[in-house]
Every structure is written in structure tokens, then in C-alpha cells.
Design an enzyme around this catalytic site. Structure first.
Site, PDB file in Angstrom:
ATOM      1  N   ASP A  77       0.861  -1.179   0.000  1.00  0.00           N
ATOM      2  CA  ASP A  77       0.000   0.000   0.000  1.00  0.00           C
ATOM      3  C   ASP A  77       0.898   1.230   0.000  1.00  0.00           C
ATOM      4  OD1 ASP A  77      -2.234   1.711   0.175  1.00  0.00           O
ATOM      5  OD2 ASP A  77      -3.292   0.335   1.502  1.00  0.00           O
ATOM      6  N   GLY A 131       3.273   1.216  -3.028  1.00  0.00           N
ATOM      7  CA  GLY A 131       2.798   1.394  -4.387  1.00  0.00           C
ATOM      8  C   GLY A 131       1.346   1.821  -4.386  1.00  0.00           C
ATOM      9  N   HIS A 185     -14.125  -3.957  -6.032  1.00  0.00           N
ATOM     10  CA  HIS A 185     -15.442  -3.340  -6.187  1.00  0.00           C
ATOM     11  C   HIS A 185     -15.381  -1.808  -6.173  1.00  0.00           C
ATOM     12  CE1 HIS A 185     -16.937  -2.919  -1.687  1.00  0.00           C
ATOM     13  NE2 HIS A 185     -15.785  -2.306  -1.879  1.00  0.00           N
TER      14      HIS A 185
END
Length: 342
Positions: A206, A232, A252
Site C-alpha cells: 500500500d 505502491g 469493487h
């Protein structure tokens, strides 16, 4: 001879009215959560006056709020007129396992109400209305309104945290050597996976901002020696060579184009024989009541994204070079969609 009066069955009208009035109960729940009523009742029953005195509210108004909520099983009133917690109101406590206090507080935030007031525009156009309303995308707006962002992410973070136990109960992660948790935030799920699977190594992927205090979390979980952090973004190339890539409530959030890009990045990085694990609300094929249907409306309004049925996920994965092998239900309203590279 008098005429008989026709008796009309109005039950459907009042059933519908109860649904419409649900917004009122939501506000009452939010007030009780903000005041901390469930917290002050943690040690036992109290009168409305005592509760009001402890939370800084009016006694009569407190009684009326609690009376309305008790009719829905949130709080209960004894024969002596004192209120006490129920299994439902207990989840409004700030320190309760799987607490829903944060979500209850979010639901009365004025900025949230302003956004949902524009749902009709989204339905009419098929486009997310938040960017039009705010003049910027959701993430930029959260950066611009840190108080609202804090309330929002506490709510959804608490909901996400409540899903960790059900995921670990439903799926065996000991089969893997290395698990990459993609856009994993602080890393609660990955820490739980490493606790469940003592021979597995983990990669938390992250941004720097999202992982700023992750080290302490993994140290507290006793698994800091088996995890690394790589930084990243959402659509960047992923750390390569792992045999499991986890996307929890990430796919989603994307448009279909971006979702395929993210999945293709996993396809490029995954080791031979590895598995893709996408954890999402899998919508039922029929119209049965499901939490995913309401979350889907949030996604439509704010991001122009969507939740999907298993058939729709299967089609999406195929575009990225994955074949769905199974969908594992959990005791939460989410499922673990397992896929392999083809």
C-alpha cells in the site's frame, strides 16, 4: 338496514411506512452512539435520568430516544423503568468486539446526508454524483475534509475489521508460502493470516501514508519477523513471485477497466500454481435481502463502481486471465472468491 362498512387491509401501506421511517431510527441510533449510551450501560441498567446525567443530555428526550430504539430491540427497558443493553445495543459500545458505533455515527454526518440527497441524479444519469457535487473525486474530497474523512474511514474500517475473524475461520491460509495483501491499509487482515499460518510470510502492499503505523500492529500481533512492506498505488505493478494475492474490498471500488488492470497486474506477478483471493460482497442472483445491495448503492453514488454476482466476477476475472475455482462463504456477508491463472 345499515350498510356494512368495508374493512380495508392497510398492512402493506404500514409495512412500507416502516421502511420509509427507517431513516428516523437511523438518526436515533446515531444520537445514541454519539452520546455513548451503550457505554454507560455496560455495567448494568440505569434510569433515563441517570443515563442523561452521565452523557450530558435531557432526561425526557433521552427516554424518548431509548423508548423508540427499544421497540427495535436496541436497548431494553425493565419493569422498573430502567434501560439496559441488548445484544444489538451492545455493538454500539466503542470497545465492543465488532463494534458498529463508527458506522452509526457516520450516518448522521451532514456531508453524507448532502451526498445521498443527490442519489436521484445518479439514477437518472448512471454516473456518480459525488464528483459533480464536490468538484473533485472522492479521495480528493476526503483529503480536503479531514474531519469527515476520519468519521467515514472509522466507520468502514470498523466494518472491515469485523470481517477478519469470519475470513480466517472460513479459509485455510496455511497452504501458501507468501501472501501479498494488496492495498491492505494498516494490515489487520494480513496480521491475522500470519497468526493463523505460522509458516507463511506476508507482504503488505500500500502507500506510505496508509502503512505509517503498520510495523507496530505486526509487532503487537507477534508476527513482525514474517512480514515486509512494499509501497505502491492501486494500479501499479505488484511485488512478484508470491503464491497468493489478496484483494479485500478493492476490486469493487474500481471501474471495470481499472479492475481488469489491477487483476492483470496480479496475473503478471503471481507464481505458477498461485491463487488469487478476492474478498467482496457477492450479490445473490435473486433479489433476497443482502448487505451488498446497499453497499452497491454507495459505490454507485460515490465512485461509479459496483458490487457483482459470482457470474459477473467470473466474467471479470476471465478478462484478466483468471478462472474462478470456488467462492467460499463466511459468517459475515462477504465471500472469498478463489481463482487460478490460466
Amino acid at each position: 338496514m345499515s350498510e356494512k362498512t368495508e374493512v380495508r387491509d392497510q398492512s402493506d401501506s404500514y409495512d412500507l411506512l416502516n421502511l420509509i421511517q427507517g431513516a428516523v431510527i437511523t438518526q436515533a441510533l446515531s444520537v445514541a452512539a454519539k452520546l455513548g449510551v451503550a457505554d454507560v450501560l455496560a455495567d448494568g441498567p440505569l434510569s433515563a435520568a441517570d443515563i442523561a446525567g452521565r452523557v450530558g443530555a435531557d432526561a425526557k428526550a433521552t427516554h424518548r430516544i431509548l423508548r423508540a430504539l427499544a421497540g427495535h430491540g436496541v436497548f431494553a427497558v425493565g419493569s422498573d423503568g430502567r434501560y439496559e443493553n441488548t445484544p444489538l445495543s451492545d455493538k454500539l459500545r466503542e470497545d465492543a468486539p465488532d463494534s458498529m458505533r463508527g458506522f452509526a455515527v457516520l450516518m448522521s454526518h451532514p456531508l453524507l446526508h448532502e451526498e445521498w440527497g443527490h442519489l436521484a441524479a445518479t439514477v437518472e444519469t448512471g454516473e456518480p454524483n459525488l464528483p459533480k457535487l464536490r468538484g473533485m473525486g472522492a479521495l480528493d474530497f476526503f483529503h480536503a475534509t479531514p474531519e469527515y474523512a476520519n468519521v467515514f474511514f472509522q466507520a468502514f474500517g470498523g466494518l472491515s475489521l469485523s470481517e477478519t475473524g469470519p475470513i480466517l475461520d472460513a479459509y485455510d491460509f496455511t497452504q501458501f508460502g507468501t501472501v501479498v495483501d494488496v492495498i491492505a491499509g494498516r494490515g489487520n487482515l494480513l496480521a491475522g493470516i500470519l497468526q493463523q499460518a505460522p509458516d507463511v510470510k506476508g507482504v503488505l502492499y500500500d502507500s506510505e501514508v496508509a502503512t505509517v503505523d503498520s510495523q507496530s500492529l505486526f509487532e503487537e500481533a507477534g508476527v513482525a519477523d514474517r512480514f515486509t512492506i512494499e509501497h505502491g498505488g492501486y494500479l501499479d505493478k505488484l511485488p512478484s513471485g508470491a503464491d497468493a494475492y489478496v484483494f479485500k474490498h478493492i476490486i469493487h471500488d474500481f471501474s471495470e477497466e481499472d479492475a481488469v488492470t489491477a487483476l492483470r497486474n496480479a496475473r503478471e506477478a503471481i507464481a505458477p500454481g498461485g491463487k488469487l483471493l478476492v474478498i467482496e460482497y457477492v450479490l445473490p442472483e435473486n433479489n433476497e435481502n443482502h448487505l451488498g445491495h446497499t453497499i452497491d448503492l454507495w459505490l454507485m453514488l460515490m465512485l461509479g463502481a459496483q458490487d457483482r454476482t459470482l457470474a459477473e466476477y467470473t466474467e471479470l476475472f476471465a478478462k484478466a486471465g483468471f478462472q474462478v475455482t470456488r467462492a467460499v462463504p463466511t459468517s459475515a456477508p462477504i465471500s472469498i472468491i478463489e481463482a487460478i491463472a490460466v
